[in-house]
Design a protein around this motif. Structure first.
Motif, PDB file in Angstrom:
ATOM      1  N   SER A  38       0.861  -1.185   0.000  1.00 45.01           N
ATOM      2  CA  SER A  38       0.000   0.000   0.000  1.00 45.01           C
ATOM      3  C   SER A  38       0.899   1.238   0.000  1.00 45.01           C
ATOM      4  N   LYS A  39       0.262   2.396  -0.144  1.00 47.71           N
ATOM      5  CA  LYS A  39       1.031   3.637  -0.282  1.00 47.71           C
ATOM      6  C   LYS A  39       1.872   3.895   0.976  1.00 47.71           C
ATOM      7  N   SER A  40       3.151   4.150   0.764  1.00 53.02           N
ATOM      8  CA  SER A  40       4.025   4.403   1.898  1.00 53.02           C
ATOM      9  C   SER A  40       5.220   5.208   1.410  1.00 53.02           C
ATOM     10  N   MET A  41       5.371   6.414   1.958  1.00 53.62           N
ATOM     11  CA  MET A  41       6.494   7.257   1.522  1.00 53.62           C
ATOM     12  C   MET A  41       7.823   6.698   2.028  1.00 53.62           C
ATOM     13  N   VAL A  42       7.768   5.962   3.147  1.00 55.32           N
ATOM     14  CA  VAL A  42       9.004   5.376   3.667  1.00 55.32           C
ATOM     15  C   VAL A  42       9.563   4.341   2.687  1.00 55.32           C
ATOM     16  N   THR A  43       8.661   3.592   2.036  1.00 53.96           N
ATOM     17  CA  THR A  43       9.170   2.612   1.061  1.00 53.96           C
ATOM     18  C   THR A  43       9.773   3.326  -0.143  1.00 53.96           C
ATOM     19  N   GLU A  44       9.263   4.531  -0.454  1.00 53.18           N
ATOM     20  CA  GLU A  44       9.896   5.343  -1.517  1.00 53.18           C
ATOM     21  C   GLU A  44      11.275   5.797  -1.050  1.00 53.18           C
ATOM     22  N   GLU A  45      11.329   6.191   0.223  1.00 58.41           N
ATOM     23  CA  GLU A  45      12.586   6.696   0.795  1.00 58.41           C
ATOM     24  C   GLU A  45      13.699   5.648   0.705  1.00 58.41           C
ATOM     25  N   ILE A  46      13.345   4.385   0.936  1.00 59.24           N
ATOM     26  CA  ILE A  46      14.402   3.359   0.924  1.00 59.24           C
ATOM     27  C   ILE A  46      14.495   2.648  -0.442  1.00 59.24           C
ATOM     28  N   HIS A  47      13.706   3.106  -1.407  1.00 62.75           N
ATOM     29  CA  HIS A  47      13.710   2.537  -2.776  1.00 62.75           C
ATOM     30  C   HIS A  47      13.420   1.028  -2.746  1.00 62.75           C
ATOM     31  N   LEU A  48      12.335   0.689  -2.053  1.00 56.94           N
ATOM     32  CA  LEU A  48      11.997  -0.723  -1.895  1.00 56.94           C
ATOM     33  C   LEU A  48      11.688  -1.412  -3.228  1.00 56.94           C
ATOM     34  N   ASN A  49      10.915  -0.749  -4.086  1.00 55.78           N
ATOM     35  CA  ASN A  49      10.526  -1.405  -5.345  1.00 55.78           C
ATOM     36  C   ASN A  49      11.740  -1.750  -6.206  1.00 55.78           C
ATOM     37  N   ASP A  50      12.712  -0.849  -6.258  1.00 59.63           N
ATOM     38  CA  ASP A  50      13.934  -1.128  -7.050  1.00 59.63           C
ATOM     39  C   ASP A  50      14.648  -2.355  -6.478  1.00 59.63           C
ATOM     40  N   PHE A  51      14.726  -2.387  -5.135  1.00 57.57           N
ATOM     41  CA  PHE A  51      15.400  -3.503  -4.467  1.00 57.57           C
ATOM     42  C   PHE A  51      14.696  -4.822  -4.784  1.00 57.57           C
ATOM     43  N   LEU A  52      13.368  -4.824  -4.704  1.00 59.00           N
ATOM     44  CA  LEU A  52      12.609  -6.061  -4.948  1.00 59.00           C
ATOM     45  C   LEU A  52      12.773  -6.500  -6.405  1.00 59.00           C
ATOM     46  N   LYS A  53      12.730  -5.530  -7.305  1.00 59.86           N
ATOM     47  CA  LYS A  53      12.876  -5.856  -8.742  1.00 59.86           C
ATOM     48  C   LYS A  53      14.225  -6.529  -8.984  1.00 59.86           C
ATOM     49  N   LYS A  54      15.266  -5.949  -8.375  1.00 57.12           N
ATOM     50  CA  LYS A  54      16.616  -6.537  -8.543  1.00 57.12           C
ATOM     51  C   LYS A  54      16.665  -7.965  -8.019  1.00 57.12           C
ATOM     52  N   ASN A  55      15.818  -8.255  -7.032  1.00 60.15           N
ATOM     53  CA  ASN A  55      15.810  -9.592  -6.439  1.00 60.15           C
ATOM     54  C   ASN A  55      14.744 -10.501  -7.056  1.00 60.15           C
ATOM     55  N   GLY A  56      14.219 -10.090  -8.195  1.00 58.21           N
ATOM     56  CA  GLY A  56      13.277 -10.933  -8.940  1.00 58.21           C
ATOM     57  C   GLY A  56      11.910 -11.054  -8.307  1.00 58.21           C
ATOM     58  N   ILE A  57      11.529 -10.068  -7.469  1.00 56.70           N
ATOM     59  CA  ILE A  57      10.207 -10.127  -6.819  1.00 56.70           C
ATOM     60  C   ILE A  57       9.303  -9.062  -7.445  1.00 56.70           C
ATOM     61  N   GLU A  58       8.106  -9.488  -7.825  1.00 56.14           N
ATOM     62  CA  GLU A  58       7.157  -8.533  -8.396  1.00 56.14           C
ATOM     63  C   GLU A  58       6.492  -7.765  -7.250  1.00 56.14           C
ATOM     64  N   SER A  59       6.616  -6.450  -7.292  1.00 57.86           N
ATOM     65  CA  SER A  59       6.009  -5.627  -6.241  1.00 57.86           C
ATOM     66  C   SER A  59       4.898  -4.787  -6.873  1.00 57.86           C
ATOM     67  N   ILE A  60       3.682  -4.932  -6.352  1.00 55.13           N
ATOM     68  CA  ILE A  60       2.535  -4.247  -6.961  1.00 55.13           C
ATOM     69  C   ILE A  60       2.025  -3.163  -6.020  1.00 55.13           C
ATOM     70  N   GLU A  61       1.967  -1.945  -6.524  1.00 55.89           N
ATOM     71  CA  GLU A  61       1.355  -0.851  -5.768  1.00 55.89           C
ATOM     72  C   GLU A  61      -0.156  -1.027  -5.824  1.00 55.89           C
ATOM     73  N   THR A  62      -0.833  -0.979  -4.678  1.00 49.20           N
ATOM     74  CA  THR A  62      -2.266  -1.229  -4.688  1.00 49.20           C
ATOM     75  C   THR A  62      -3.108   0.028  -4.462  1.00 49.20           C
ATOM     76  N   ASP A  63      -2.495   1.112  -4.043  1.00 53.72           N
ATOM     77  CA  ASP A  63      -3.214   2.387  -3.986  1.00 53.72           C
ATOM     78  C   ASP A  63      -3.394   2.841  -5.440  1.00 53.72           C
ATOM     79  N   LEU A  64      -4.572   3.317  -5.800  1.00 58.37           N
ATOM     80  CA  LEU A  64      -4.825   3.609  -7.215  1.00 58.37           C
ATOM     81  C   LEU A  64      -3.845   4.657  -7.767  1.00 58.37           C
TER      82      LEU A  64
END
Ligand code: SF4
Length: 459
Positions: A110-136
């Protein structure tokens, strides 16, 4: 000039001249401005409510160490695992370990500015994990491969036509689809992801010390699904989100809703106090809470800027800021934009690299005026400027310029020295940077003192 400052200047110059961008922002902020007064009507004494909220946050931040321990001990008792992360790397490392242990392939968040701060989606992508944002709004931004534009309204800079075109390009929907049709498309896709996901990630709007719980507030129900449906729930939250007691929510929830979106109360307000308990049928088997520092204790250690940790991320200061409305959220180059972003980013990252943001303000004080918890934002921007000029990293030219200006302001004789021609030359020709985006200054022929003497000969 630092690269971050050069990028900021380049982006803001383009954005400030983009009239279509300004039209969309004015339209969307106009809608916000129309509803906020309605939300405010629920408070018998709004000023008192804001004062009280500020006092509660003051108490929470002054005794943060104690409240964090209280939270940890209470939520651990109900089976949640608390992880302390000093920085983004540690937080990502811990998330990576949890994902590996759960053999995670799909993660909903879900929407979280902290996950933006730590660049979570980039990290997950690099590790082959699909990360889906669920806030529209976040889902729209993810489809467009763009970071959120605003801390509350991630796709504020897009019109409904922009979104229809984006969905048509990426998902093959009708380019003339209505917002309702687009929402249903997103809903159908996201529902499948909730079922597939092994892990759900959320932020938290508040950490509640006395009952050991986190509170999440949202309008779409996606955060609730993200934390309840997958078998593992990970919460990532900045340590400053602390409030001492559950009772405090009765003030903070309506305040955040009003200042964030003009609502009396956000549609879904969820309090999570641990994973699924014995005899409970719903909820995740495991819950992790990552308490993130990542520079927040630098702010805590600074008595003057500590106040910025009271922020409840309502976004009101962004909507009120004439600079934000002109240059837009992406120019800042950081997840936290607008006045609050300009205050905290130089401390969360590095003053030397990010001090330019503290100058991205007219100091009109509108941000302070609208802040839900009465943070003296414009004074904190000045404090940042003071710190940056006094730091060893500021250039000699900058220090000299400010010294000269200070002397001139303090000594009338010095201010009156030199002809108007000389002053015009110094400001318009010597200080070229000043003139770049401003018309030339024309100093009057006579000084203030001369004019005064002429008007009041006897004085
Ligand atoms: S600084 Fe104040 S107005 Fe700005 S986001 Fe935080 S609480 Fe809201």
């Amino acid at each position: 000039m630092k690269e971050t400052a050069a990028t900021f200047i380049a982006k803001r110059t383009v954005r400030a001249a983009d009239k279509e961008h300004r039209r969309k922002i004015n339209f969307n902020i106009g809608k916000y401005n129309a509803v906020v007064p309605q939300g405010k009507q629920q408070f018998a004494d709004l000023n008192l409510a804001r004062e009280k909220a500020k006092n509660i946050k003051w108490r929470a931040i002054e005794k943060l160490d104690r409240y964090l321990e209280e939270f940890e001990s209470n939520i651990s008792r109900r089976g949640a695992k608390v992880i302390w992360a000093e920085n983004a790397e540690q937080a990502l490392d811990e998330i990576g370990k949890i994902c590996a242990a759960k053999n995670c392939k799909t993660l909903v968040k879900s929407k979280s500015m902290v996950t933006e701060e730590i660049h979570l989606n980039d990290f997950l992508k690099k590790n082959g994990i699909e990360s889906i944002e669920t806030d529209l709004g976040e889902y729209i931004q993810q489809l467009d491969d763009e970071p959120p534009y605003h801390i509350v309204t991630p796709a504020m800079h897009k019109s409904k036509e922009d979104v229809a075109k984006l969905f048509a390009d990426k998902l093959g929907t009708d380019s003339k689809a209505t917002p309702e049709q687009l929402t249903l498309t997103a809903r159908r896709i996201l529902r499948e992801k909730y079922v597939q996901a092994e892990i759900g990630v959320t932020g938290a709007n508040f950490i509640i010390a006395d009952i050991g719980a986190i509170a999440v507030t949202e309008n779409e129900g996606n955060a609730r699904l993200s934390c309840a449906w997958p078998e593992t729930h990970i919460v990532i939250v900045g340590i400053e989100k602390m409030i001492p007691s559950l009772i405090d929510l009765s003030l903070f929830l309506p305040l955040l809703a009003t200042y964030g979106t003009g609502q009396r109360l956000t549609v879904y307000n969820t309090i999570v106090a641990g994973p699924k308990q014995e005899n409970e049928t719903d909820g995740p088997d495991e819950m992790y809470v990552i308490l993130l520092d990542n520079g927040r204790t630098n702010i805590l250690a600074n008595e003057k800027t500590r106040e910025s940790l009271y922020c409840i991320r309502c976004g009101a200061c962004l909507n009120a800021c004439p600079v934000y409305k002109n240059i837009g959220g992406h120019s800042y180059g950081t997840p936290y934009s607008g006045p609050i972003g300009s205050v905290i980013t130089p401390h969360l990252k590095q003053m030397d690299e990010w001090k330019h943001l503290s100058y991205a303000s007219s100091l009109c004080g509108n941000c302070t005026e609208v802040c839900a918890v009465k943070i003296n934002l414009h004074e904190l921007l000045l404090e940042n400027r003071y710190e940056s000029v006094n730091s060893a990293n500021s250039s000699l030219a900058e220090r000299m310029a400010w010294k000269m200006w200070k002397q001139g302001m303090l000594h009338r004789k010095l201010m009156n020295t030199g002809s108007s021609r000389m002053k015009n030359w110094i400001v318009n020709k010597l200080l070229k940077g000043w003139k770049k985006h401003r018309s030339e200054i024309e100093f009057p022929q006579k000084s203030f003192n001369q004019l005064w003497k002429e008007k009041h000969p006897g004085s």
